[in-house]
Design an enzyme around this catalytic site. Structure first.
Site, PDB file in Angstrom:
ATOM      1  N   ASP A 166      40.951  69.927  37.874  1.00  8.30           N
ATOM      2  CA  ASP A 166      39.778  69.893  38.733  1.00  8.30           C
ATOM      3  C   ASP A 166      39.325  68.405  38.776  1.00  8.30           C
ATOM      4  O   ASP A 166      39.705  67.638  38.254  1.00  8.30           O
ATOM      5  CB  ASP A 166      38.617  71.064  38.224  1.00  8.30           C
ATOM      6  CG  ASP A 166      38.146  70.733  37.197  1.00  8.30           C
ATOM      7  OD1 ASP A 166      38.660  69.896  36.192  1.00  8.30           O
ATOM      8  OD2 ASP A 166      36.842  71.349  36.927  1.00  8.30           O
ATOM      9  N   SER A 189      32.011  69.340  38.566  1.00  6.78           N
ATOM     10  CA  SER A 189      33.278  70.175  38.386  1.00  6.78           C
ATOM     11  C   SER A 189      33.961  70.116  39.660  1.00  6.78           C
ATOM     12  O   SER A 189      34.296  69.355  40.261  1.00  6.78           O
ATOM     13  CB  SER A 189      32.990  71.302  37.619  1.00  6.78           C
ATOM     14  OG  SER A 189      33.962  71.688  37.223  1.00  6.78           O
ATOM     15  N   ASP A 207      38.402  69.373  33.283  1.00  8.58           N
ATOM     16  CA  ASP A 207      38.155  70.355  32.197  1.00  8.58           C
ATOM     17  C   ASP A 207      38.808  71.724  32.397  1.00  8.58           C
ATOM     18  O   ASP A 207      38.726  72.350  31.681  1.00  8.58           O
ATOM     19  CB  ASP A 207      36.920  70.514  31.677  1.00  8.58           C
ATOM     20  CG  ASP A 207      35.897  71.313  32.886  1.00  8.58           C
ATOM     21  OD1 ASP A 207      36.281  71.378  33.947  1.00  8.58           O
ATOM     22  OD2 ASP A 207      34.875  71.334  32.528  1.00  8.58           O
ATOM     23  N   ASP A 267      36.476  66.975  37.174  1.00  6.16           N
ATOM     24  CA  ASP A 267      36.254  66.364  35.992  1.00  6.16           C
ATOM     25  C   ASP A 267      37.028  66.732  34.882  1.00  6.16           C
ATOM     26  O   ASP A 267      36.645  66.520  33.747  1.00  6.16           O
ATOM     27  CB  ASP A 267      34.764  66.799  35.815  1.00  6.16           C
ATOM     28  CG  ASP A 267      34.569  68.117  35.194  1.00  6.16           C
ATOM     29  OD1 ASP A 267      35.295  69.047  35.585  1.00  6.16           O
ATOM     30  OD2 ASP A 267      33.770  68.395  34.175  1.00  6.16           O
TER      31      ASP A 267
END
Length: 478
Positions: free
Chosen positions: A246, A111, A250, A248
């Site tokens: 960000d 993340s 999400d 990834d």
């Protein structure tokens, strides 16, 4: 050997969303063991039919992610299972496509945390795993093969197209002709997908800041550099908005026409009003403007982390037809199907960055982004973190706050009395002047998080600065 024993001398642990740790600790054997334990637990709970299962795998752009995906794939192969490699893509894209195919999936991503760390996120066909599932995965006894295979992973592209079509089928009338949208792509796993999608809505797209090295973007604590760069971009390029996510994909980032990045919970509030959500599930650290807006019939406050937000959905859905949730980082979770006829959006009970971005852009023909924010109750939040704070030190400080509240707050420079205290996650104080101060240990890294809220941006920023300065001193005394 159970997974807990396998990782006991590593940095790996389950945090607010997924297992996280140093990339070097995610060896092929560890990745294989996590994948096998995930499958074994799912099999025992009847989560999916192993005879018909093909597990989807995705990665972010971290340098360690592909090798970790190979370890995951090797573990699945050792159990006689097929897998589909979906390549570099946003976590919600992998999760949504897998849910549509009634598949389980595993996303390799850290993340927003630094590039030398990484992680694993797990989804059963019905959605993100729960905290109970996490513990059961750790408790599984797994024997990985003495020699793991080293498969070549070839991207099949299905999940990306499924995700794009989800939004094309809902935002059928979205026309951004004449609007100039900056897309801060950096190293986001969804950067090429976002460019492809937004071009189909007619906007003039300006790509910004693409990076060949991984950039850890924290949407809850946007760096000073990114704040200054956004202002420079809108001034130089005459942009109506800047969008990003960000690592990834999400957690969204949206900046207004002046280059001001919106707080994630402010963005979530704008989105929820637009979608006419009846009841919300949000973490305890989200802005109280949510309740002050009067737009929702119920707001459930949870611990921080998407599994807790999701956990509250079932009770809300017993009473309300249209339920959603979001976090202070901006990740949006849609618990209910919405829309009708040609404009239909199915639920996606995992953090998503693209829905909030598109909802803001859909309103640009009528309102500037800054006007959308100005239409909300005036409550301002900001947050920061003190790094290199061990869990032991952090918990000792939180305990001191609860047993010696007045003295500890005074030492932090807080002069107002306490009106309310919440121990939902860490310790959150509502002060007599309506300011809010909230402390908690990070679930992903050795950090102490500090959140504040006030009636003006300036007073919130000053409160955070003053408190953090004294907090550093107090933590050194532990």
């Amino acid at each position: 050997m159970n997974v807990s024993t396998l990782i006991q001398n590593t940095s790996i642990k389950f945090g607010t969303s997924g297992a996280r740790g140093l990339a070097e600790d995610f060896t092929p054997s560890v990745c294989a063991a996590f994948a096998m334990a995930f499958i074994e637990h799912g099999k025992r709970c009847g989560k999916f039919d192993l005879a018909q299962s093909c597990i989807a795998i995705g990665v972010d752009n971290r340098p360690s992610s592909y090798a970790m995906a190979q370890g995951v794939a090797a573990g699945l192969m050792a159990m006689g299972l097929d897998y589909e490699f979906q390549g570099v893509l946003p976590t919600p894209a992998l999760a949504f496509s897998a849910m549509q195919q009634e598949q389980a999936c595993i996303m390799i991503t850290g993340s927003h945390i630094p590039f030398d760390r990484n992680g694993l996120k797990f989804y059963y066909p019905e959605g993100e795993i729960t905290k109970f599932d996490e513990q059961e995965i750790l408790n599984q006894n797994i024997e990985t093969p003495h020699k793991l295979s080293d498969p070549e992973l070839i991207d099949c592209e299905l999940a990306k197209n499924t995700y794009i079509n989800r939004y094309l089928n809902y935002f059928t009338d979205l026309d951004l002709t004449g609007k100039r949208i900056g897309v801060y792509t950096h190293s986001s796993a969804g950067r090429d997908l976002y460019l492809k999608l937004l071009q189909q809505f007619g906007a003039t797209i300006v790509e910004l800041g693409r990076s060949d090295t991984f950039v850890p973007i924290d949407t809850e604590a946007v760096s000073i550099e990114d704040q200054q760069t956004a202002k420079a971009w809108v001034n130089a390029l005459n942009l109506d908005a800047i969008i990003s996510t960000d690592g990834d994909g999400d957690r969204p980032l949206v900046a207004d026409e002046f280059g001001n990045w919106l707080r994630g919970d402010v963005l979530g509030l704008i989105v929820s009003k637009y979608l006419k959500i009846e009841a919300l599930s949000v973490p305890i650290n989200c802005n109280s403007a949510i309740e002050l807006s009067g737009a929702f019939q119920q707001v459930a406050r949870t611990k921080i982390g998407s599994p807790f937000v999701i956990e509250a959905f079932s009770q809300l859905q017993n009473q309300y037809k249209v339920v959603a949730g979001f976090e202070a980082n901006g990740g949006y979770l849609l618990a209910s199907d919405i829309g009708e006829g040609g404009q239909f959006l199915s639920s996606l009970q995992t953090r998503d960055a693209l829905l909030p971005i598109l909802v803001v852009l859909a309103q640009l023909t009528k309102l500037s982004v800054s006007k959308m924010v100005a239409n909300l109750p005036e409550r301002f939040t900001t947050s920061g973190k003190i790094e290199h704070v061990t869990n032991k030190v952090g918990l000792a400080f939180l305990n001191k706050l609860q047993v010696d509240t007045n003295n500890t707050l005074t030492r932090l420079g807080i002069q107002h009395s306490v009106s309310e205290v919440y121990n939902t996650d860490g310790v959150r104080f509502v002060l007599s002047n309506s300011d809010i101060v909230h402390f908690r240990c990070s679930g992903n890294a050795p950090e102490m998080r500090c959140y504040v809220e006030s009636d003006t941006k300036q007073s919130a920023e000053k409160l955070l600065q003053d408190v953090q300065k004294q907090l550093v001193v107090l933590l050194k005394e532990r």
